[in-house]
Design a protein around this motif. Structure first.
Motif, PDB file in Angstrom:
ATOM      1  N   HIS B 529     -12.565  23.951  13.346  1.00 24.97           N
ATOM      2  CA  HIS B 529     -11.430  24.697  12.841  1.00 24.97           C
ATOM      3  C   HIS B 529     -11.387  24.827  11.361  1.00 24.97           C
ATOM      4  CE1 HIS B 529      -9.694  24.834  16.942  1.00 24.97           C
ATOM      5  NE2 HIS B 529     -10.559  23.516  16.977  1.00 24.97           N
ATOM      6  N   GLN B 530     -12.021  24.090  10.489  1.00 22.97           N
ATOM      7  CA  GLN B 530     -11.909  24.127   9.129  1.00 22.97           C
ATOM      8  C   GLN B 530     -13.001  23.490   8.399  1.00 22.97           C
ATOM      9  OE1 GLN B 530      -8.761  21.500   7.724  1.00 22.97           O
ATOM     10  NE2 GLN B 530      -9.650  19.740   8.450  1.00 22.97           N
ATOM     11  N   ARG B 531     -13.250  23.784   7.212  1.00 18.67           N
ATOM     12  CA  ARG B 531     -14.341  23.285   6.592  1.00 18.67           C
ATOM     13  C   ARG B 531     -13.708  22.218   5.433  1.00 18.67           C
ATOM     14  NH1 ARG B 531     -15.757  26.715   1.703  1.00 18.67           N
ATOM     15  NH2 ARG B 531     -17.443  25.086   0.607  1.00 18.67           N
ATOM     16  N   VAL B 532     -14.380  21.138   5.426  1.00 24.12           N
ATOM     17  CA  VAL B 532     -13.857  19.952   4.548  1.00 24.12           C
ATOM     18  C   VAL B 532     -14.937  19.615   3.531  1.00 24.12           C
ATOM     19  CG1 VAL B 532     -13.004  17.449   4.346  1.00 24.12           C
ATOM     20  CG2 VAL B 532     -12.525  19.033   6.334  1.00 24.12           C
ATOM     21  N   PHE B 533     -14.515  19.925   2.266  1.00 22.49           N
ATOM     22  CA  PHE B 533     -15.801  19.699   1.042  1.00 22.49           C
ATOM     23  C   PHE B 533     -15.194  19.207  -0.132  1.00 22.49           C
ATOM     24  CE2 PHE B 533     -14.303  23.354  -1.469  1.00 22.49           C
ATOM     25  CZ  PHE B 533     -13.381  23.927  -0.501  1.00 22.49           C
ATOM     26  N   THR B 534     -15.938  18.629  -0.853  1.00 25.58           N
ATOM     27  CA  THR B 534     -15.508  18.164  -2.258  1.00 25.58           C
ATOM     28  C   THR B 534     -15.781  19.254  -3.156  1.00 25.58           C
ATOM     29  OG1 THR B 534     -16.138  15.968  -1.614  1.00 25.58           O
ATOM     30  CG2 THR B 534     -15.957  16.519  -4.130  1.00 25.58           C
ATOM     31  N   PRO B 535     -14.653  19.699  -4.010  1.00 21.95           N
ATOM     32  CA  PRO B 535     -14.668  20.789  -4.839  1.00 21.95           C
ATOM     33  C   PRO B 535     -15.650  20.216  -5.927  1.00 21.95           C
ATOM     34  CG  PRO B 535     -12.239  20.074  -4.204  1.00 21.95           C
ATOM     35  CD  PRO B 535     -13.194  19.092  -3.648  1.00 21.95           C
ATOM     36  N   SER B 536     -16.119  21.419  -6.532  1.00 17.20           N
ATOM     37  CA  SER B 536     -17.052  21.335  -7.802  1.00 17.20           C
ATOM     38  C   SER B 536     -15.866  21.335  -8.828  1.00 17.20           C
ATOM     39  CB  SER B 536     -17.665  22.574  -8.178  1.00 17.20           C
ATOM     40  OG  SER B 536     -19.270  22.287  -7.401  1.00 17.20           O
ATOM     41  N   VAL B 537     -16.228  20.967 -10.275  1.00 16.39           N
ATOM     42  CA  VAL B 537     -15.105  20.915 -11.248  1.00 16.39           C
ATOM     43  C   VAL B 537     -15.949  21.198 -12.311  1.00 16.39           C
ATOM     44  CG1 VAL B 537     -15.801  18.267 -11.826  1.00 16.39           C
ATOM     45  CG2 VAL B 537     -13.553  19.423 -12.730  1.00 16.39           C
ATOM     46  N   ILE B 538     -15.253  22.314 -13.085  1.00 15.53           N
ATOM     47  CA  ILE B 538     -15.829  22.757 -14.557  1.00 15.53           C
ATOM     48  C   ILE B 538     -14.978  22.391 -15.189  1.00 15.53           C
ATOM     49  CG2 ILE B 538     -16.185  25.173 -15.546  1.00 15.53           C
ATOM     50  CD1 ILE B 538     -17.163  26.126 -12.785  1.00 15.53           C
ATOM     51  N   GLU B 539     -15.371  21.788 -16.393  1.00 18.76           N
ATOM     52  CA  GLU B 539     -14.667  21.077 -17.426  1.00 18.76           C
ATOM     53  C   GLU B 539     -14.745  21.296 -18.828  1.00 18.76           C
ATOM     54  OE1 GLU B 539     -14.423  16.300 -17.762  1.00 18.76           O
ATOM     55  OE2 GLU B 539     -16.012  16.876 -19.035  1.00 18.76           O
ATOM     56  N   PRO B 540     -14.100  22.157 -19.316  1.00 16.16           N
ATOM     57  CA  PRO B 540     -14.177  22.423 -20.726  1.00 16.16           C
ATOM     58  C   PRO B 540     -13.299  21.497 -21.560  1.00 16.16           C
ATOM     59  CG  PRO B 540     -13.075  24.495 -19.544  1.00 16.16           C
ATOM     60  CD  PRO B 540     -13.183  23.159 -18.829  1.00 16.16           C
ATOM     61  N   SER B 541     -13.990  20.598 -22.588  1.00 15.57           N
ATOM     62  CA  SER B 541     -13.231  19.539 -23.066  1.00 15.57           C
ATOM     63  C   SER B 541     -13.259  19.735 -24.725  1.00 15.57           C
ATOM     64  CB  SER B 541     -14.320  18.183 -22.785  1.00 15.57           C
ATOM     65  OG  SER B 541     -13.806  17.036 -23.481  1.00 15.57           O
ATOM     66  N   PHE B 542     -12.024  19.714 -25.280  1.00 12.49           N
ATOM     67  CA  PHE B 542     -11.999  20.059 -26.578  1.00 12.49           C
ATOM     68  C   PHE B 542     -11.739  18.775 -27.644  1.00 12.49           C
ATOM     69  CE2 PHE B 542     -11.072  24.672 -25.954  1.00 12.49           C
ATOM     70  CZ  PHE B 542     -11.010  24.744 -24.627  1.00 12.49           C
ATOM     71  N   GLY B 543     -12.504  18.758 -28.696  1.00 10.13           N
ATOM     72  CA  GLY B 543     -12.340  17.697 -29.485  1.00 10.13           C
ATOM     73  C   GLY B 543     -11.512  18.161 -30.752  1.00 10.13           C
ATOM     74  N   ILE B 544     -10.130  18.089 -30.490  1.00 13.62           N
ATOM     75  CA  ILE B 544      -9.301  18.650 -31.521  1.00 13.62           C
ATOM     76  C   ILE B 544      -9.528  18.140 -32.910  1.00 13.62           C
ATOM     77  CG2 ILE B 544      -6.688  19.021 -31.777  1.00 13.62           C
ATOM     78  CD1 ILE B 544      -7.734  20.368 -29.299  1.00 13.62           C
ATOM     79  N   GLY B 545      -9.704  17.343 -33.261  1.00 13.68           N
ATOM     80  CA  GLY B 545     -10.036  16.712 -34.679  1.00 13.68           C
ATOM     81  C   GLY B 545     -11.160  17.482 -35.166  1.00 13.68           C
ATOM     82  N   ARG B 546     -12.211  17.569 -34.238  1.00 12.58           N
ATOM     83  CA  ARG B 546     -13.588  18.128 -34.759  1.00 12.58           C
ATOM     84  C   ARG B 546     -13.295  19.572 -35.210  1.00 12.58           C
ATOM     85  NH1 ARG B 546     -18.966  16.066 -31.929  1.00 12.58           N
ATOM     86  NH2 ARG B 546     -18.892  13.785 -32.953  1.00 12.58           N
ATOM     87  N   ILE B 547     -12.482  20.422 -34.178  1.00 10.13           N
ATOM     88  CA  ILE B 547     -12.070  21.633 -34.318  1.00 10.13           C
ATOM     89  C   ILE B 547     -11.387  21.996 -35.594  1.00 10.13           C
ATOM     90  CG2 ILE B 547     -10.646  23.765 -33.478  1.00 10.13           C
ATOM     91  CD1 ILE B 547     -11.441  22.479 -30.543  1.00 10.13           C
ATOM     92  N   ILE B 548     -10.297  21.072 -35.942  1.00  6.00           N
ATOM     93  CA  ILE B 548      -9.546  21.126 -37.048  1.00  6.00           C
ATOM     94  C   ILE B 548     -10.447  20.956 -38.320  1.00  6.00           C
ATOM     95  CG2 ILE B 548      -7.593  19.991 -38.186  1.00  6.00           C
ATOM     96  CD1 ILE B 548      -6.282  19.513 -35.773  1.00  6.00           C
ATOM     97  N   TYR B 549     -11.294  19.812 -38.494  1.00  3.02           N
ATOM     98  CA  TYR B 549     -12.077  19.693 -39.311  1.00  3.02           C
ATOM     99  C   TYR B 549     -13.024  20.898 -39.780  1.00  3.02           C
ATOM    100  CZ  TYR B 549     -14.998  18.324 -43.161  1.00  3.02           C
ATOM    101  OH  TYR B 549     -15.911  18.340 -44.275  1.00  3.02           O
ATOM    102  N   CYS B 550     -13.621  21.502 -38.899  1.00  2.67           N
ATOM    103  CA  CYS B 550     -14.131  22.688 -39.161  1.00  2.67           C
ATOM    104  C   CYS B 550     -13.424  23.964 -39.435  1.00  2.67           C
ATOM    105  CB  CYS B 550     -15.151  23.257 -37.732  1.00  2.67           C
ATOM    106  SG  CYS B 550     -16.393  21.976 -37.349  1.00  2.67           S
ATOM    107  N   LEU B 551     -12.132  24.005 -38.920  1.00  2.00           N
ATOM    108  CA  LEU B 551     -11.370  25.019 -39.231  1.00  2.00           C
ATOM    109  C   LEU B 551     -11.089  24.941 -40.887  1.00  2.00           C
ATOM    110  CD1 LEU B 551      -9.591  27.339 -38.130  1.00  2.00           C
ATOM    111  CD2 LEU B 551      -7.770  25.577 -37.615  1.00  2.00           C
ATOM    112  N   PHE B 552     -10.600  23.388 -41.222  1.00  2.00           N
ATOM    113  CA  PHE B 552     -10.590  23.285 -42.633  1.00  2.00           C
ATOM    114  C   PHE B 552     -11.531  24.005 -43.596  1.00  2.00           C
ATOM    115  CE2 PHE B 552      -8.037  19.264 -41.798  1.00  2.00           C
ATOM    116  CZ  PHE B 552      -6.852  20.033 -41.565  1.00  2.00           C
TER     117      PHE B 552
END
Lengths: 694, 694
Positions: B529-552
């Motif tokens: 009656h149904q399919r049971v499954f474990t979802p995949s996960v797509i993970e964008p992960s941002f290092g805010i300090g690194r972005i800010i330093y490069c932005l500087f």
């Protein structure tokens, strides 16, 4: 209130002895050989009447004891809380952290609506304090090396007294156990003699001042045992509430997770003062996580092991604590609970803030200004102004260095909760870090013209002291230099008139004879170009999680569904706090209406308004109820292709607005430029038909 | 590039041997009895020429080696960085934490302008990802019990290899020491034989794959010693990078400060899935502090011990990773550096995102969609789109379970820095927590009609196996049940035709004879009656300090002052990032102008625009320079009581705007509704007089 309770206890005791006496009379009548049945019957009737009277007094007393902290009975407060907390947990405002691993006491996650409320509260805090007051915001790490927290006193003193179950090792906070015991006794044992009542109340009042030994003695005296097992308890001992860790790979640099954000600001004082053009006053602010390894966390979001603090450190000249904008808040009339009212058993009273400062109830204008700003902040968020009071710290609550301290307390189902502390901490923190780091954390006031000042100069004669006191020379010399001006001038006069004087050297614990040649004492005139001083700091410190929890309770209410068969939950969040500002709902499932809904969504997104589209097939009433429950203030129902119906959550009033105006109307009312009443005046109203609360 | 460098090394080696040969010739000529002076002279000339040629090649080679990562020479990159970082530190964009206590490596504070930039970046992140994509934002604690991080693998595997100075105990990262040694050798020793060059380059390439033993062997082989003392080093051993602590007073519940925010989302999957109406796909997001106890932090803000992460976990059906909004980003042309280009020694190239997905370079649409959204996010903040590339992980960089992984790398003076990781982590995390917690973290797909499915059922006969194999019965039984469908059906056929078959039981390491009575193998039909499954996960992960330093770095430039005697620093922050949006400056000190400035300030505050008033008496040029240096995009100079001059920071163009329009003009251009060019068209321009850069 105490008096009412006392007289009830007195009355109850009297009624109870009357009952006892009558019962004895009945017994003796019954056992007496010739008592008439009528006589016995009427005596029994009298006993019943007395019992009923005593019961009535007991119930009154019970209510008085239970409501000592608030207006309602504890049962109805409890019921309200259960209903509110169930809604909060079911709609994921918050979740016990790591739930699938059975959680950890005192750690909570904010789920989507709670997280949005928190972000809104912090954004408004930043607007109201940092931007409007031009504060210098900083962002420091949570990991803090031990040296900083030694200077601040946390390593030595940030402790609670703990007792352990002697068999299972379970830990308890000693003061909580003692307080619970006393409160329970007062509530349940209504026949306590008045001396005992007074004693238990006194213990509760002085709880914070008890030493480990005193606390331990009380626990023994009252026979208090571990609540879960009834096992006996260990003696109380201090447990440091900081989470300890180690910084770097060597294991040689101990550190802690900061217990407050303030220290990060204090250690940066020098740079911030320079950044501000070397001018006082100025304020620095910080929002961030703080950590306290509570012994036994309870009361949900109110006592947790990790929480968000928002703190302000306002640095000011200790000789001038006036505030240029005090007039802006001076006319606010606020519930205040000054020290004198507390000590004389009176209640909080409404006071005009300007008068509180001018009459000296509040120590200074800057402290008063922040009380006013905090009041505006909290009430604007949706805290009920009549369940918010500012309570002054009693002398025993305040650190010795503090000049004055007021807590913003908010009433919720747990009683009055301290949510913001506003303390004049004088120069304590900057001085402590100056001393420990060797870096002077001071301010300078340049004089426009150099000032002539008189300075006391005490010059001991090393040679003559050496001859007279040999090895004790240095002690005597230091004691001479430590003299205050008056004492030194007395000595000078005495030496000049008598040539010798007796002088007590505390470090030697003896009195020595000082001769004229041993010391010269003079008043010297000097030119000073500036004044160097350690600024005072006034610190408003906000427990964001506590404010949010109280806000949840103040905004929560229930109302019957249309057919009256169930209670619907509503959060009356003001738009600024609401996690989502509006819902877009096509009245019926149709491609046309869905397209209009998508268009409106696009317009709302462009206007930066957070919203959701609900295109589930459920009835419009059910969809309203679902969004009321997370406090969405406005619902936009798409019921034509040209205009929509906007419904306000609490009044359920509805207006018709054309599609091209929807976004701007929403923006105005959400940004607070116009009120819902303005909108009602401007747009045609729409009679609620079958929509609401089906 | 490697080829160019190799041929230079080759040329240099040839030139060097020519030099050596000629030098020998000169020596033998000089020592020969009858050599003519002219002959000697011309030989010496030839030697000089050869040396000059060799020198030129050496310089070319040096430049090629140094610029292997970037376009400029390392010296000019270094000079740029010093100038940028000096400005950042002087203006308190950031400060080494606990500076008055001589700081702690790897911990930094954001001062007022840095803190404002950070708040702006996070607000835009929330707008761009959470609000626009309807993500579920959560907020979980940093303190995490051990069980969670055991399930995620961090307790066992979140380590770096460390070596210790054997005398002082100072700790170093083993891979850093080895890498530094190889790079240094390659840069400084230009006469290395080509096999040695190849070897050193190979070591750098496989650094992450070396075992502790291999790493230790290389360190010994190359004779690498402690950089500070030249003492010998210990063998490498793993050091766990998590800060450890203990939760609660008992000391029995170990915990860590989270090394990433993702786990808080995974453990809440079940509740979030329910919150989303039990529908996939959906994304959850979290912004918060993360902690890594780095062995030897360096490179300023780029490698720190505490930092802000912003992470998204997008849960998706593993059988359908299409994204409905992929078309919105499909036409973006982006610098990409796919695996094949890296392995074949080619460079990054511009690729249209839609093609990258359709050609299978990027594994799926959802991954591609996030690459596109990250590109828009970073470039909108002010990251130079030509110094941003998306580099695909090589097979050896990726976890075994990952389907595909791309890093957004930004080029700065330290080279290419990984700032955002975008990984398709498949079902790994949810499965790990399901297993450890016993709570099923799965999704359901209900079929509209039940589906008939065939299922393989293998039933060993316990009795017959027991008779045949005695103690080995269970091993045989388990091996039979573990057969894949094809193998089982083959066995079924063989048993039916021959009655007996040979079967290898790996756990016994022998082959046994299976008879027909020992096992029944069937294909059974079932309704699902149904399919049971474990979802995949797509993970964008941002290092805010690194972005800010490069932005500087990307926003920083210098320009000469008007009289050319100094270089002025400017940050060309877009308005959305700028810590302060405009400055209000009365041209001269006068009560009239000060009043106008205060009025404008009030209007700006009402419009929610962060600004400062600069009423210091300094020249207007100096005041401009001061605000340019913290990247304030607009200056409003009050030079009359009816209109003001607005100056744009980078072009220094100026327009005249009436006082009642100032706030709305500023709001439009800061919110991005109109550009500065629009403003220039609409309002009369104002010739720069003496104002700028005095």
């Amino acid at each position: 209130m105490a008096t009412a309770e006392e007289s009830l206890r007195q009355t109850l005791a009297e009624k109870q002895s009357a009952v006892d006496a009558q019962a004895a009379a009945v017994r003796s009548l019954k056992s007496a050989p010739g008592a008439s049945p009528t006589e016995v019957e009427s005596a029994v009737e009298a006993l019943k009447r007395l019992k009923i009277e005593a019961g009535a007094v007991a119930r009154k007393l019970q209510a008085a004891v239970a409501s000592a902290g608030g207006g309602e009975s504890s049962a109805s407060r409890e019921a309200f809380r259960v209903s509110c907390v169930n809604t909060l947990e079911r709609r994921l405002f918050y979740i016990p952290s790591f739930k699938i691993y059975r959680g950890v006491a005192g750690l909570y996650d904010y789920g989507p609506p709670g997280c949005a409320v928190k972000a809104n509260v912090l954004a408004y805090w930043r607007q109201h304090f940092v931007l409007e007051e031009g504060m210098l915001e900083v962002d420091c790490p949570c990991v803090t090396p031990e040296v900083v927290l030694k200077a601040s006193g946390h390593v030595e003193k940030f402790t609670d007294l703990m007792v352990k179950d002697e068999k299972t090792g379970t830990c308890y906070r000693a003061d909580h156990l003692l307080k619970d015991f006393c409160k329970d006794k007062l509530e349940k044992d209504l026949t306590l003699p008045s001396e005992k009542v007074a004693e238990l109340k006194h213990v509760i009042a002085v709880l914070d001042d008890l030493s480990p030994d005193e606390l331990g003695a009380k626990i023994k005296e009252y026979g208090i045992t571990a609540p879960d097992t009834k096992n006996s308890l260990s003696d109380p001992y201090p447990f440091n509430l900081m989470f300890q860790t180690s910084i770097g790979p060597s294991g040689l640099l101990p550190g802690y997770m900061r217990p407050e954000t303030a220290q990060g600001i204090f250690v940066n004082f020098k740079d911030l003062y320079y950044y501000n053009g070397n001018k006082l006053p100025f304020a620095a602010a910080q929002i961030g996580q703080a950590f306290r390894n509570e012994i036994s966390p309870r009361q949900g979001l109110l006592r947790v092991r990790e929480f968000t603090l928002a703190e302000i450190e306002h640095f000011v000249d200790p000789d001038d604590k006036a505030h240029p904008k005090f007039a802006d808040v001076a006319t606010s009339e606020i519930w205040m609970f000054p020290r004198d009212e507390q000590l004389s058993g009176k209640s909080a009273k409404k006071i005009v803030l300007g008068e509180a400062v001018s009459q000296g109830t509040v120590n200074n204008e800057t402290l008063g200004y922040f009380i006013g700003r905090v009041y505006l902040f909290l009430t604007h968020l949706g805290i009920d102004k009549d369940r918010l009071r500012f309570r002054q710290h009693l002398p025993n609550e305040m650190a010795h260095y503090a000049a004055d301290c007021w807590d913003a307390e908010i009433e919720c189902s747990y009683g009055w909760i301290e949510c913001v502390g506003i303390a004049d901490r004088s120069a304590y923190d900057l001085k402590a870090h100056s001393e420990k780091s060797g870096v002077a954390l001071v301010a300078h006031e340049k004089f426009t013209e150099p000032r002539e000042v008189e300075e006391l100069v005490i010059t001991p004669s090393k040679k003559d002291l050496g001859i007279a006191f040999k090895n004790n020379q240095q002690m005597v010399s230091q004691a001479l230099q430590a003299m205050k001006e008056a004492e030194a001038l007395d000595m000078k006069a005495a030496l000049e008139s008598k040539g010798e004087v007796e002088f007590k050297v505390c470090t030697l614990d003896k009195t020595v004879a000082i001769k004229k040649n041993m010391v010269s004492i003079n008043i010297v005139k000097k030119k000073e170009h500036q004044r160097v001083f350690t600024p005072s700091v006034i610190e408003p410190s906000f427990g964001i999680g506590r404010i949010i929890y109280c806000l949840f309770e103040h905004c929560f209410y229930t109302r019957p569904s249309k057919d009256g068969d169930e209670q619907l939950n509503v959060f009356r969040f003001p738009p600024i706090v609401a996690p989502i500002k509006c819902t877009v709902l096509p009245l019926i499932k149709s491609k046309e209406f869905d397209d209009v809904a998508k268009l409106i969504s696009k317009l709302l997104r462009a206007a930066g308004i957070s919203h959701i589209i609900d295109i589930t097939g459920t009835s419009i009433g059910k969809r309203y109820a679902r969004t009321d429950e997370i406090g969405v203030p406005f619902a936009i129902t798409v019921d034509s292709t040209t205009a929509v119906t906007i419904r306000e959550r609490d009044s359920k009033n509805q207006v018709r607005v054309s599609i091209d105006e929807v976004a701007s109307v929403m923006k105005e009312v959400i940004d607070g430029q116009s009120s819902w009443a303005d909108v009602m005046l401007k747009y045609p109203s729409h009679a609620s038909t079958t929509a609401d609360a089906e």
